[in-house]
Design a protein around this motif. Structure first.
Motif, PDB file in Angstrom:
ATOM      1  N   TYR A  53       0.876  -1.253  -0.026  1.00  0.00           N
ATOM      2  CA  TYR A  53      -0.165   0.085  -0.031  1.00  0.00           C
ATOM      3  C   TYR A  53       0.915   1.387  -0.073  1.00  0.00           C
ATOM      4  O   TYR A  53       2.200   1.481   0.306  1.00  0.00           O
ATOM      5  CB  TYR A  53      -0.974   0.118   1.069  1.00  0.00           C
ATOM      6  N   LYS A  63      -2.578   8.342   9.815  1.00  0.00           N
ATOM      7  CA  LYS A  63      -1.871   8.106   8.715  1.00  0.00           C
ATOM      8  C   LYS A  63      -3.029   7.633   7.603  1.00  0.00           C
ATOM      9  O   LYS A  63      -4.275   7.425   7.973  1.00  0.00           O
ATOM     10  CB  LYS A  63      -0.898   6.838   8.775  1.00  0.00           C
ATOM     11  N   GLN A  64      -2.876   7.975   6.254  1.00  0.00           N
ATOM     12  CA  GLN A  64      -4.002   7.821   5.340  1.00  0.00           C
ATOM     13  C   GLN A  64      -3.388   6.977   4.321  1.00  0.00           C
ATOM     14  O   GLN A  64      -2.123   7.267   3.792  1.00  0.00           O
ATOM     15  CB  GLN A  64      -4.380   9.256   4.566  1.00  0.00           C
ATOM     16  N   ILE A  65      -4.059   5.757   4.091  1.00  0.00           N
ATOM     17  CA  ILE A  65      -3.571   4.892   3.003  1.00  0.00           C
ATOM     18  C   ILE A  65      -4.253   5.354   1.677  1.00  0.00           C
ATOM     19  O   ILE A  65      -5.388   5.523   1.657  1.00  0.00           O
ATOM     20  CB  ILE A  65      -4.053   3.410   3.291  1.00  0.00           C
ATOM     21  N   LEU A  66      -3.316   5.544   0.812  1.00  0.00           N
ATOM     22  CA  LEU A  66      -3.955   6.050  -0.523  1.00  0.00           C
ATOM     23  C   LEU A  66      -4.344   4.895  -1.528  1.00  0.00           C
ATOM     24  O   LEU A  66      -5.296   4.899  -2.209  1.00  0.00           O
ATOM     25  CB  LEU A  66      -2.621   6.833  -1.019  1.00  0.00           C
ATOM     26  N   LYS A  67      -3.546   3.719  -1.550  1.00  0.00           N
ATOM     27  CA  LYS A  67      -3.877   2.829  -2.743  1.00  0.00           C
ATOM     28  C   LYS A  67      -3.343   1.416  -2.342  1.00  0.00           C
ATOM     29  O   LYS A  67      -2.437   1.324  -1.639  1.00  0.00           O
ATOM     30  CB  LYS A  67      -3.379   3.243  -3.987  1.00  0.00           C
ATOM     31  N   LEU A  68      -4.106   0.376  -2.226  1.00  0.00           N
ATOM     32  CA  LEU A  68      -3.765  -0.866  -2.313  1.00  0.00           C
ATOM     33  C   LEU A  68      -3.167  -1.343  -3.632  1.00  0.00           C
ATOM     34  O   LEU A  68      -3.827  -1.122  -4.699  1.00  0.00           O
ATOM     35  CB  LEU A  68      -4.911  -1.911  -1.749  1.00  0.00           C
ATOM     36  N   TYR A  69      -2.128  -2.157  -3.442  1.00  0.00           N
ATOM     37  CA  TYR A  69      -1.717  -2.725  -4.682  1.00  0.00           C
ATOM     38  C   TYR A  69      -1.754  -4.100  -4.383  1.00  0.00           C
ATOM     39  O   TYR A  69      -1.246  -4.779  -3.352  1.00  0.00           O
ATOM     40  CB  TYR A  69       0.074  -2.292  -4.852  1.00  0.00           C
ATOM     41  N   ILE A  92       2.432  -5.348   2.784  1.00  0.00           N
ATOM     42  CA  ILE A  92       1.471  -5.608   3.889  1.00  0.00           C
ATOM     43  C   ILE A  92       1.717  -7.281   4.340  1.00  0.00           C
ATOM     44  O   ILE A  92       2.370  -7.376   5.569  1.00  0.00           O
ATOM     45  CB  ILE A  92      -0.088  -5.910   3.421  1.00  0.00           C
ATOM     46  N   THR A 130      -4.820  13.094  -4.873  1.00  0.00           N
ATOM     47  CA  THR A 130      -4.518  12.271  -3.659  1.00  0.00           C
ATOM     48  C   THR A 130      -4.496  13.319  -2.440  1.00  0.00           C
ATOM     49  O   THR A 130      -4.899  13.003  -1.424  1.00  0.00           O
ATOM     50  CB  THR A 130      -2.874  12.096  -3.875  1.00  0.00           C
ATOM     51  N   LEU A 133      -7.902  13.454  -1.292  1.00  0.00           N
ATOM     52  CA  LEU A 133      -8.301  12.323  -0.544  1.00  0.00           C
ATOM     53  C   LEU A 133      -7.598  12.128   1.094  1.00  0.00           C
ATOM     54  O   LEU A 133      -8.476  12.111   1.997  1.00  0.00           O
ATOM     55  CB  LEU A 133      -7.681  11.218  -1.211  1.00  0.00           C
ATOM     56  N   LEU A 136      -9.936  14.615   2.943  1.00  0.00           N
ATOM     57  CA  LEU A 136     -11.150  14.168   3.242  1.00  0.00           C
ATOM     58  C   LEU A 136     -11.192  12.984   4.147  1.00  0.00           C
ATOM     59  O   LEU A 136     -11.966  12.834   4.923  1.00  0.00           O
ATOM     60  CB  LEU A 136     -12.066  13.403   2.116  1.00  0.00           C
ATOM     61  N   GLY A 137     -10.326  12.131   4.135  1.00  0.00           N
ATOM     62  CA  GLY A 137     -10.239  10.993   5.006  1.00  0.00           C
ATOM     63  C   GLY A 137      -9.701  11.293   6.737  1.00  0.00           C
ATOM     64  O   GLY A 137     -10.067  10.924   7.409  1.00  0.00           O
ATOM     65  N   ARG A 138      -8.897  12.382   6.497  1.00  0.00           N
ATOM     66  CA  ARG A 138      -8.241  12.599   7.867  1.00  0.00           C
ATOM     67  C   ARG A 138      -8.187  13.874   8.503  1.00  0.00           C
ATOM     68  O   ARG A 138      -7.583  14.315   9.453  1.00  0.00           O
ATOM     69  CB  ARG A 138      -6.790  11.992   7.971  1.00  0.00           C
TER      70      ARG A 138
END
Lengths: 258, 258
Positions: A53, A63-69, A92, A130, A133, A136-138
């Motif tokens: 991620y 912390k904000q996770i932006l994208k899962l790979y 992960i 990003t 994002l 908005l998230g945090r």
DNA sequence: CGAACGGTTGACAAGGGTCAAGTTCGGTGG
DNA sequence: CCACCGAACTTGACCCTTGTCAACCGTTCG
């Protein structure tokens, strides 16, 4: 992909490039950090096994996770055209990656500075997304609005639309709410708070930031994602603008809506 | 841009391409819609004057603004590589745009299918980001989690990592919270709600979606942004994989372990 | 066996949504 | 010039979703 190969869509140049890559895979362990935020951006990877991620650490401790790979995804296109990483990437679970350098990517784009520029432009837009994002998230309403206004301030300044720390903002509060994920009512309340804190004044559509630095500090703004002028800081637009400005014509209106 | 031109970074090919463009500007009125969500994606624009925004309308009646465009910005790179628009774009005030076709963009990338593919991959990742943005902005915890799990389900299915509507998810609830902008406590609560609604069951890291369709409906999932296989649905990755798989270990266990 | 970690549950507080009643302002028509 | 209207904004009351804090439980690992 096999698609691509089958279709014969690859040009000889492409093939040569691919064969020329010295490919090496690397086994990575669980929780291993592939790279940290704000370090030199020099390579990207194909994730072959495992999950990863990308994330941003915030000053407020969250912390904000932006994208899962997931396996098969490409990691790190996000930073192409930037000199430093906008986000960290960590595994992960354990897995395998296959690294490439941006240099190789550049060669791929080969002769076209325009193509590189477009790619960089797309990536740059993604950086703005990003950032929103993360907010908005945090972040709460006040931080969101402050960030929004400060981003606008920087972008407008860049194109010379700011005078005396003041600029025109033709958005309704409802539209601002739609951008920030807030109700119009709360946008209004939040504007009042910022005004009371002396951070923003507003008269109709005229916004003034008495002390932009103070705002910047409030929102821990990392402006390099807006201001950094990458090697090929083109913007086809401007080229287009140049070419066009000669032969102007009033155009066609099509649809309207409200 | 002038930068680019001055630097002489443009190749003769680039210049020829630029000169070959039939440029036309169009005057657009306030609130005019440049294009609607879900219509054919065939062109993009340089915004020369005025402000614009891209947006998504949601079934719950609200709308999420994704990005603001200021004079000089390029509008519509977002949809490159997709057949239909992922978002609408409308003007805020009146302005001037300068349209280009994706076809012209393709020519720009010219001989390299790889370059096109990379661009498309970047755009595709942006689509995922965008979708998360919408969920962070306009949906409650239950919808966010449902959407998150369903997206994962689709992406994993695509790479063959789903069996019997069930897959391994090696994320802690804290990490899920960091992705969705929720506290870990609330992630736990939300999982319970979904379980009580019979939408998700979970045993340790094993997630099962008894009725994926029901979930999909709950989250109004438009899966074409994940599944659409564009003309050049490459994924350089796979090429890389191919090239590598020959001279490396079998290592084909797809993922996961703790 | 005991930490340590991740997950669950409850009590409480706060941020933000919703609804509704103003208010201001620019535009329109008399 | 004034009366009126509608759009955008403001303010207050109230409530719901979510965050926070804390206690507790189950696994895993040393």
């Amino acid at each position: 992909m096999r698609g691509l190969v089958r279709q014969g869509a690859l040009t000889p140049e492409d093939k040569a490039l691919l064969l020329g890559l010295e490919l090496e895979t690397r086994r990575v362990s669980a929780s291993e950090v592939l790279w940290y935020e704000d370090t030199d951006a020099d390579l990207f990877c194909v994730l072959k096994e495992g999950w990863a991620y990308s994330y941003r650490h915030l000053e407020n401790g969250s912390k904000q996770i932006l994208k899962l790979y997931l396996p098969g995804d490409i990691i790190g296109l996000r930073d192409f055209g930037f000199s430093r990483r906008l986000a960290g990437v960590a595994m992960i679970n354990e897995g395998v990656v296959c690294p490439f350098s941006y240099q190789q990517l550049l060669e791929l784009f080969g002769r076209s500075a325009l193509a590189v520029g477009l790619m960089a432009t797309a990536v740059r837009q993604q950086a703005l997304l990003t950032e929103r994002l993360v907010y908005l998230g945090r972040h709460d309403a006040q931080e969101r609005l402050a960030h929004f206004l400060y981003e606008l301030y920087l972008r407008l300044k860049r194109i010379g639309a700011v005078e005396d720390n003041s600029f025109l903002m033709p958005l309704s509060q409802e539209q601002i709410g739609d951008a920030l994920g807030l109700s119009p009512v709360h946008v209004s309340r939040t504007f009042s708070m910022l005004r009371d804190d002396g951070l923003v004044t507003r008269d109709r559509q005229q916004i003034t930031l008495p002390d932009p630095e103070a705002l910047a500090q409030l929102v821990e703004f990392d402006d390099n994602y807006i201001n950094e002028s990458l090697p090929t800081d083109l913007s086809v637009l401007s080229i287009a603008s140049l070419a066009v400005d000669n032969r102007k014509e009033p155009g066609v209106h099509s649809t309207v809506d409200k």
